[in-house]
Design a protein around this motif. Structure first.
Motif, PDB file in Angstrom:
ATOM      1  N   HIS A   1      40.723  49.973  48.764  1.00 57.12           N
ATOM      2  CA  HIS A   1      41.470  49.092  49.660  1.00 57.12           C
ATOM      3  C   HIS A   1      40.620  48.163  50.519  1.00 57.12           C
ATOM      4  O   HIS A   1      41.126  47.158  51.025  1.00 57.12           O
ATOM      5  N   ALA A   2      39.335  48.450  50.716  1.00 54.27           N
ATOM      6  CA  ALA A   2      38.548  47.706  51.702  1.00 54.27           C
ATOM      7  C   ALA A   2      37.929  46.399  51.203  1.00 54.27           C
ATOM      8  O   ALA A   2      37.903  45.412  51.944  1.00 54.27           O
ATOM      9  N   PRO A   3      37.373  46.345  49.981  1.00 58.42           N
ATOM     10  CA  PRO A   3      36.732  45.089  49.564  1.00 58.42           C
ATOM     11  C   PRO A   3      37.722  43.931  49.539  1.00 58.42           C
ATOM     12  O   PRO A   3      38.869  44.087  49.106  1.00 58.42           O
ATOM     13  N   ARG A   4      37.271  42.790  49.994  1.00 55.12           N
ATOM     14  CA  ARG A   4      38.122  41.608  50.000  1.00 55.12           C
ATOM     15  C   ARG A   4      38.274  41.078  48.573  1.00 55.12           C
ATOM     16  O   ARG A   4      37.284  40.967  47.833  1.00 55.12           O
ATOM     17  N   SER A   5      39.484  40.757  48.203  1.00 53.49           N
ATOM     18  CA  SER A   5      39.743  40.342  46.815  1.00 53.49           C
ATOM     19  C   SER A   5      38.951  39.101  46.445  1.00 53.49           C
ATOM     20  O   SER A   5      38.467  38.978  45.307  1.00 53.49           O
ATOM     21  N   GLU A   6      38.759  38.180  47.403  1.00 54.46           N
ATOM     22  CA  GLU A   6      38.021  36.969  47.072  1.00 54.46           C
ATOM     23  C   GLU A   6      36.547  37.265  46.781  1.00 54.46           C
ATOM     24  O   GLU A   6      35.903  36.570  45.996  1.00 54.46           O
TER      25      GLU A   6
END
Length: 282
Positions: free
Chosen positions: A122-127
């Protein structure tokens, strides 16, 4: 006919004086000193290893830049796996900066050390992850069996991201086969069955064993990794100099060679070089 290149797909260089290796403490006497390319050269050459992939050992961008500086000045370093704060708004900017270095090949969040086992889910930013994909960069997953469900969720969300599982997901070999086999073995099978065909490193197993391990200690774990991932998705790595805490470069290299000696030469060449070359775009 081209001679196969032997590649160590996972080793480290560091300088404790840099001050960002939180896990590296003075009481770890075999490891608490500077390790650089000159320290590995003789061991690497004795094993017939021409190139290596150097992997981050501190969760800082500064350490990644330090490794890239080493790589610029040493031909034996074929690639660098660095660290990026994937949950930061600055992640894509940092990835773009590091990717200007031709030997920057992948990123590795130190998942095993994070207090939240589900962080990768859940933590890493999708971009940030999409930027890795756009730049054809890979992802090293430093996990235990307890991280498998979250890594599966992450891999499912990003099916075009190239992922390699470090150290065979670190089975608890020192606990013995009766205690340390599950849930590790099932987790490996689940990861190997993912449709994007994750890779896995044949590395770090000696570190997870008791002192004075033998080939027979490690054999069931190597056999399972080979059965699940096949020779086309395994890559040998030393995990040197961490390996020095519980083994030696030559002993682990010889053991891994013996475990794969029944394979045809092309498959051995894949495990000991060709797979790393293709996966990391070396």
């Amino acid at each position: 006919m081209t001679t196969p290149m032997n590649i160590d797909a996972h080793q480290h260089y560091w300088d404790p004086a840099r001050g960002d290796y939180g896990w590296l403490r003075p009481e770890m006497k075999p490891l608490y000193r500077v390790f650089g390319p000159d320290d590995l050269a003789a061991l690497r050459e004795a094993a017939g290893v021409q190139k290596t992939v150097v992997v981050q050992a501190a969760p800082t961008v500064e350490e990644t830049r330090y490794l890239l500086d080493l790589a610029r000045n040493d031909d034996s370093i074929a690639g660098v796996v660095g660290w990026v704060p994937l949950d930061s708004p600055d992640a894509t900017t940092i990835i773009d900066e590091l990717a200007r270095e031709p030997k920057f090949k992948a990123v590795r969040p130190m998942l095993q050390d994070l207090p939240d086992d589900s962080w990768i889910e859940h933590a890493p930013r999708s971009e940030a992850i999409e930027r890795l994909i756009d730049l054809d960069l890979a992802f090293d997953a430093l996990i235990f069996a307890r991280h498998v469900p979250s890594l599966i969720a992450f891999a499912t969300r990003y099916p075009t991201l190239r992922i390699v599982v470090d150290h065979g997901a670190k089975p608890p070999i020192r606990d013995g086969i009766d205690v340390g086999w599950q849930p590790w073995a099932d987790g490996i099978a689940q990861l190997a069955q993912l449709p994007q065909k994750l890779h896995c490193k044949l590395s770090g197993l000696a570190t997870e064993a008791n002192p004075n391990w033998t080939d027979e200690t490690l054999r069931p774990y190597v056999t399972h990794l080979l059965e699940q991932f096949g020779p086309e998705r395994l890559m040998w790595g030393s995990d040197w100099p961490v390996l020095d805490m519980n083994g030696s470069y030559s002993a682990w290299h010889d053991t891994a060679r013996s475990f794969t000696s029944h394979l045809e030469k092309a498959k051995q060449d894949a495990i000991f070089g060709a797979n790393a070359r293709a996966f990391y775009r070396l």
